[in-house]
Design a protein around this motif. Sequence first.
Motif, PDB file in Angstrom:
ATOM      1  N   MET A 123      24.067  19.196  75.984  1.00  0.00           N
ATOM      2  CA  MET A 123      25.583  19.705  76.349  1.00  0.00           C
ATOM      3  C   MET A 123      26.421  18.838  75.488  1.00  0.00           C
ATOM      4  SD  MET A 123      26.068  17.558  79.947  1.00  0.00           S
ATOM      5  CE  MET A 123      25.895  15.797  80.103  1.00  0.00           C
ATOM      6  N   CYS A 124      27.481  19.687  75.434  1.00  0.00           N
ATOM      7  CA  CYS A 124      28.540  19.218  74.640  1.00  0.00           C
ATOM      8  C   CYS A 124      29.982  19.136  75.468  1.00  0.00           C
ATOM      9  CB  CYS A 124      28.956  20.099  73.580  1.00  0.00           C
ATOM     10  SG  CYS A 124      27.584  20.350  72.612  1.00  0.00           S
ATOM     11  N   ARG A 125      31.182  18.711  75.009  1.00  0.00           N
ATOM     12  CA  ARG A 125      32.326  18.762  75.677  1.00  0.00           C
ATOM     13  C   ARG A 125      33.392  19.586  74.982  1.00  0.00           C
ATOM     14  NH1 ARG A 125      31.352  18.077  80.605  1.00  0.00           N
ATOM     15  NH2 ARG A 125      29.912  19.064  79.760  1.00  0.00           N
ATOM     16  N   LEU A 126      34.180  20.181  75.684  1.00  0.00           N
ATOM     17  CA  LEU A 126      35.133  21.162  75.202  1.00  0.00           C
ATOM     18  C   LEU A 126      36.547  20.996  75.659  1.00  0.00           C
ATOM     19  CD1 LEU A 126      33.081  24.663  75.789  1.00  0.00           C
ATOM     20  CD2 LEU A 126      33.625  23.386  73.599  1.00  0.00           C
ATOM     21  N   LEU A 127      37.410  20.895  74.944  1.00  0.00           N
ATOM     22  CA  LEU A 127      38.870  20.834  75.404  1.00  0.00           C
ATOM     23  C   LEU A 127      39.865  21.655  74.334  1.00  0.00           C
ATOM     24  CD1 LEU A 127      40.797  17.526  76.262  1.00  0.00           C
ATOM     25  CD2 LEU A 127      41.769  19.350  74.619  1.00  0.00           C
ATOM     26  N   GLY A 128      40.566  22.484  75.071  1.00  0.00           N
ATOM     27  CA  GLY A 128      41.487  23.440  73.951  1.00  0.00           C
ATOM     28  C   GLY A 128      42.764  23.313  74.721  1.00  0.00           C
ATOM     29  N   VAL A 129      43.850  23.414  74.240  1.00  0.00           N
ATOM     30  CA  VAL A 129      45.310  23.599  74.490  1.00  0.00           C
ATOM     31  C   VAL A 129      46.018  24.644  73.827  1.00  0.00           C
ATOM     32  CG1 VAL A 129      45.994  21.740  73.010  1.00  0.00           C
ATOM     33  CG2 VAL A 129      47.129  22.342  75.184  1.00  0.00           C
ATOM     34  N   VAL A 130      47.043  25.304  74.686  1.00  0.00           N
ATOM     35  CA  VAL A 130      47.992  25.953  74.054  1.00  0.00           C
ATOM     36  C   VAL A 130      49.337  25.544  74.489  1.00  0.00           C
ATOM     37  CG1 VAL A 130      48.577  28.476  73.604  1.00  0.00           C
ATOM     38  CG2 VAL A 130      46.479  28.167  74.135  1.00  0.00           C
ATOM     39  N   SER A 131      50.225  25.112  73.412  1.00  0.00           N
ATOM     40  CA  SER A 131      51.318  24.758  73.698  1.00  0.00           C
ATOM     41  C   SER A 131      52.528  25.548  73.511  1.00  0.00           C
ATOM     42  CB  SER A 131      51.602  23.300  73.115  1.00  0.00           C
ATOM     43  OG  SER A 131      51.623  23.511  71.556  1.00  0.00           O
ATOM     44  N   ARG A 132      53.660  25.555  74.055  1.00  0.00           N
ATOM     45  CA  ARG A 132      54.375  26.183  73.877  1.00  0.00           C
ATOM     46  C   ARG A 132      55.242  26.273  72.753  1.00  0.00           C
ATOM     47  NH1 ARG A 132      57.046  29.674  77.317  1.00  0.00           N
ATOM     48  NH2 ARG A 132      56.021  28.454  79.132  1.00  0.00           N
ATOM     49  N   ASP A 133      55.400  24.917  72.255  1.00  0.00           N
ATOM     50  CA  ASP A 133      55.949  24.596  70.921  1.00  0.00           C
ATOM     51  C   ASP A 133      55.101  23.846  70.040  1.00  0.00           C
ATOM     52  OD1 ASP A 133      58.682  25.728  71.590  1.00  0.00           O
ATOM     53  OD2 ASP A 133      58.815  23.942  72.598  1.00  0.00           O
ATOM     54  N   PRO A 134      55.181  24.147  68.675  1.00  0.00           N
ATOM     55  CA  PRO A 134      54.328  23.238  67.933  1.00  0.00           C
ATOM     56  C   PRO A 134      54.288  21.787  68.158  1.00  0.00           C
ATOM     57  CG  PRO A 134      55.205  24.837  66.515  1.00  0.00           C
ATOM     58  CD  PRO A 134      55.969  24.974  67.920  1.00  0.00           C
ATOM     59  N   ILE A 135      53.152  21.181  68.485  1.00  0.00           N
ATOM     60  CA  ILE A 135      52.928  19.888  68.803  1.00  0.00           C
ATOM     61  C   ILE A 135      51.766  19.189  68.280  1.00  0.00           C
ATOM     62  CG2 ILE A 135      52.065  20.327  71.045  1.00  0.00           C
ATOM     63  CD1 ILE A 135      53.549  17.788  72.075  1.00  0.00           C
ATOM     64  N   SER A 136      51.897  17.871  68.031  1.00  0.00           N
ATOM     65  CA  SER A 136      50.510  17.221  67.594  1.00  0.00           C
ATOM     66  C   SER A 136      49.563  17.335  68.724  1.00  0.00           C
ATOM     67  CB  SER A 136      50.841  15.809  67.271  1.00  0.00           C
ATOM     68  OG  SER A 136      51.216  14.923  68.385  1.00  0.00           O
ATOM     69  N   LEU A 137      48.358  17.249  68.422  1.00  0.00           N
ATOM     70  CA  LEU A 137      47.015  17.537  69.407  1.00  0.00           C
ATOM     71  C   LEU A 137      47.427  16.307  70.283  1.00  0.00           C
ATOM     72  CD1 LEU A 137      44.778  18.640  70.855  1.00  0.00           C
ATOM     73  CD2 LEU A 137      43.337  18.097  68.723  1.00  0.00           C
ATOM     74  N   ASP A 138      47.525  15.059  69.712  1.00  0.00           N
ATOM     75  CA  ASP A 138      47.283  14.040  70.657  1.00  0.00           C
ATOM     76  C   ASP A 138      48.338  13.847  71.552  1.00  0.00           C
ATOM     77  OD1 ASP A 138      49.071  13.309  68.575  1.00  0.00           O
ATOM     78  OD2 ASP A 138      48.083  11.221  68.207  1.00  0.00           O
ATOM     79  N   SER A 139      49.647  14.510  71.265  1.00  0.00           N
ATOM     80  CA  SER A 139      50.853  14.693  72.167  1.00  0.00           C
ATOM     81  C   SER A 139      50.642  15.656  73.225  1.00  0.00           C
ATOM     82  CB  SER A 139      51.952  14.761  71.429  1.00  0.00           C
ATOM     83  OG  SER A 139      52.518  13.817  70.476  1.00  0.00           O
ATOM     84  N   ALA A 140      50.023  16.817  72.717  1.00  0.00           N
ATOM     85  CA  ALA A 140      49.868  17.910  73.664  1.00  0.00           C
ATOM     86  C   ALA A 140      48.805  17.404  74.659  1.00  0.00           C
ATOM     87  CB  ALA A 140      49.139  19.064  72.912  1.00  0.00           C
ATOM     88  N   VAL A 141      48.000  16.729  74.642  1.00  0.00           N
ATOM     89  CA  VAL A 141      46.749  16.350  75.783  1.00  0.00           C
ATOM     90  C   VAL A 141      46.929  14.685  75.713  1.00  0.00           C
ATOM     91  CG1 VAL A 141      45.533  18.244  75.072  1.00  0.00           C
ATOM     92  CG2 VAL A 141      44.924  16.375  73.634  1.00  0.00           C
ATOM     93  N   ALA A 142      48.191  14.080  75.831  1.00  0.00           N
ATOM     94  CA  ALA A 142      48.300  12.860  75.782  1.00  0.00           C
ATOM     95  C   ALA A 142      47.649  11.856  77.050  1.00  0.00           C
ATOM     96  CB  ALA A 142      49.735  12.549  75.885  1.00  0.00           C
ATOM     97  N   GLU A 143      47.307  12.735  78.177  1.00  0.00           N
ATOM     98  CA  GLU A 143      47.050  12.158  79.241  1.00  0.00           C
ATOM     99  C   GLU A 143      45.369  12.174  79.124  1.00  0.00           C
ATOM    100  OE1 GLU A 143      48.737  13.415  82.941  1.00  0.00           O
ATOM    101  OE2 GLU A 143      50.674  12.729  82.550  1.00  0.00           O
ATOM    102  N   GLU A 144      44.798  13.299  78.627  1.00  0.00           N
ATOM    103  CA  GLU A 144      43.542  13.699  78.641  1.00  0.00           C
ATOM    104  C   GLU A 144      42.722  13.120  77.607  1.00  0.00           C
ATOM    105  OE1 GLU A 144      46.057  16.470  80.810  1.00  0.00           O
ATOM    106  OE2 GLU A 144      45.774  16.079  78.822  1.00  0.00           O
ATOM    107  N   ILE A 145      43.470  12.817  76.362  1.00  0.00           N
ATOM    108  CA  ILE A 145      42.857  12.376  75.187  1.00  0.00           C
ATOM    109  C   ILE A 145      41.805  11.328  75.393  1.00  0.00           C
ATOM    110  CG2 ILE A 145      44.870  11.263  74.229  1.00  0.00           C
ATOM    111  CD1 ILE A 145      42.063  13.630  72.229  1.00  0.00           C
ATOM    112  N   GLU A 146      42.135  10.185  76.152  1.00  0.00           N
ATOM    113  CA  GLU A 146      41.338   9.129  75.831  1.00  0.00           C
ATOM    114  C   GLU A 146      40.114   9.266  76.876  1.00  0.00           C
ATOM    115  OE1 GLU A 146      41.337   6.586  73.729  1.00  0.00           O
ATOM    116  OE2 GLU A 146      43.170   7.376  72.979  1.00  0.00           O
ATOM    117  N   PRO A 147      40.125   9.748  77.947  1.00  0.00           N
ATOM    118  CA  PRO A 147      39.228   9.865  78.708  1.00  0.00           C
ATOM    119  C   PRO A 147      38.151  10.970  78.287  1.00  0.00           C
ATOM    120  CG  PRO A 147      41.066  10.799  80.090  1.00  0.00           C
ATOM    121  CD  PRO A 147      41.483   9.882  78.758  1.00  0.00           C
ATOM    122  N   PHE A 148      38.789  12.181  77.465  1.00  0.00           N
ATOM    123  CA  PHE A 148      37.946  12.790  76.868  1.00  0.00           C
ATOM    124  C   PHE A 148      37.313  12.247  75.449  1.00  0.00           C
ATOM    125  CE2 PHE A 148      37.197  16.291  73.619  1.00  0.00           C
ATOM    126  CZ  PHE A 148      36.453  17.231  74.179  1.00  0.00           C
TER     127      PHE A 148
END
Length: 303
Positions: free
Chosen positions: A1-26
């Motif tokens: 198995m693997c892990r997946l994470l995808g995000v669509v933001s309203r405005d262009p933003i860095s990935l680590d900012s777009a998922v700031a709360e999720e990036i460390e546990p992911f």
Amino acid sequence: MCRLLGVVSRDPISLDSAVAEEIEPFTAQSEVHSDGWGVAWFEAADGPSSPDGTGITGAAGGADGSGAAGAIGDTAAGAAGGAGPVPLSNPRRPQIRRRLDVARESAAYREAVSSAMGPLMLIHLRKASPGSALRIDNTHPFREGETVFAHNGQFDLPEGFREAVLARGGRTPEGTTDSELYFSLIELHARDTDAATAVQRAAAEITALSLEYGTRVPEALNCLYMTPELLIAYQQSDPAQARPHHTADNYSLRYRIDADRVIVASTGIPQTGYLEVGEGQVLVVHRNDLSVSVRPRLVELVA
């Protein structure tokens, strides 16, 4: 198995900012899902380009993970030569960085999630299927033209299966994974129908071929499929094939709709307020307005 994470933001933003709360546990899940990682993104059409417009491949070393210095280059153009940065001439072309080391311990991974900039982004943490080689061309996500694909799950490859898929005339795989055969069929169906239906039809065809050439349905066909306009998530799994180390929600895909983003992710991170992508359903997130739709399970038969 693997892990997946995808995000669509309203405005262009860095990935680590777009998922700031999720990036460390992911990222922490790479302690188990330790067989490589990949980051892909689409930038805004009128936004700035990435720092180097390149893909990073290899593990601690070159494109095959064996050298002493990571190769830098456009992954679709064949980075194994390590010829240096290759600018991406098409702004709709997805940018990808992949490597064979453990994300949690990787400076290259941290650099990738901070430099990825766009309204459409995804991360894949790989745990290779038994017997699948740890090679850069087996590392997700995969790219074909203006599309990106990442898979969480596996299915058997009995004798004749690969040949049957390739005979249909879809995308030619670069590596040896079952995942790229799945991607091949998605790209084939996408020639004649919309992207969401193409994913469902490919999954139905993989399931039918698994029973024709083998003895069981796929363990899971969960995936993220990304185009310049859409992020698509699909969920299909067979609980009967769960392994002892799997959790009950191992193959669940969940999503949350916020004011400025839509996020979809595998389990293993805090998911308060998330909704479930149902069995056989397709979640479609539109880049232009963050609208979300859920396609029901496909009932038509694949020819």
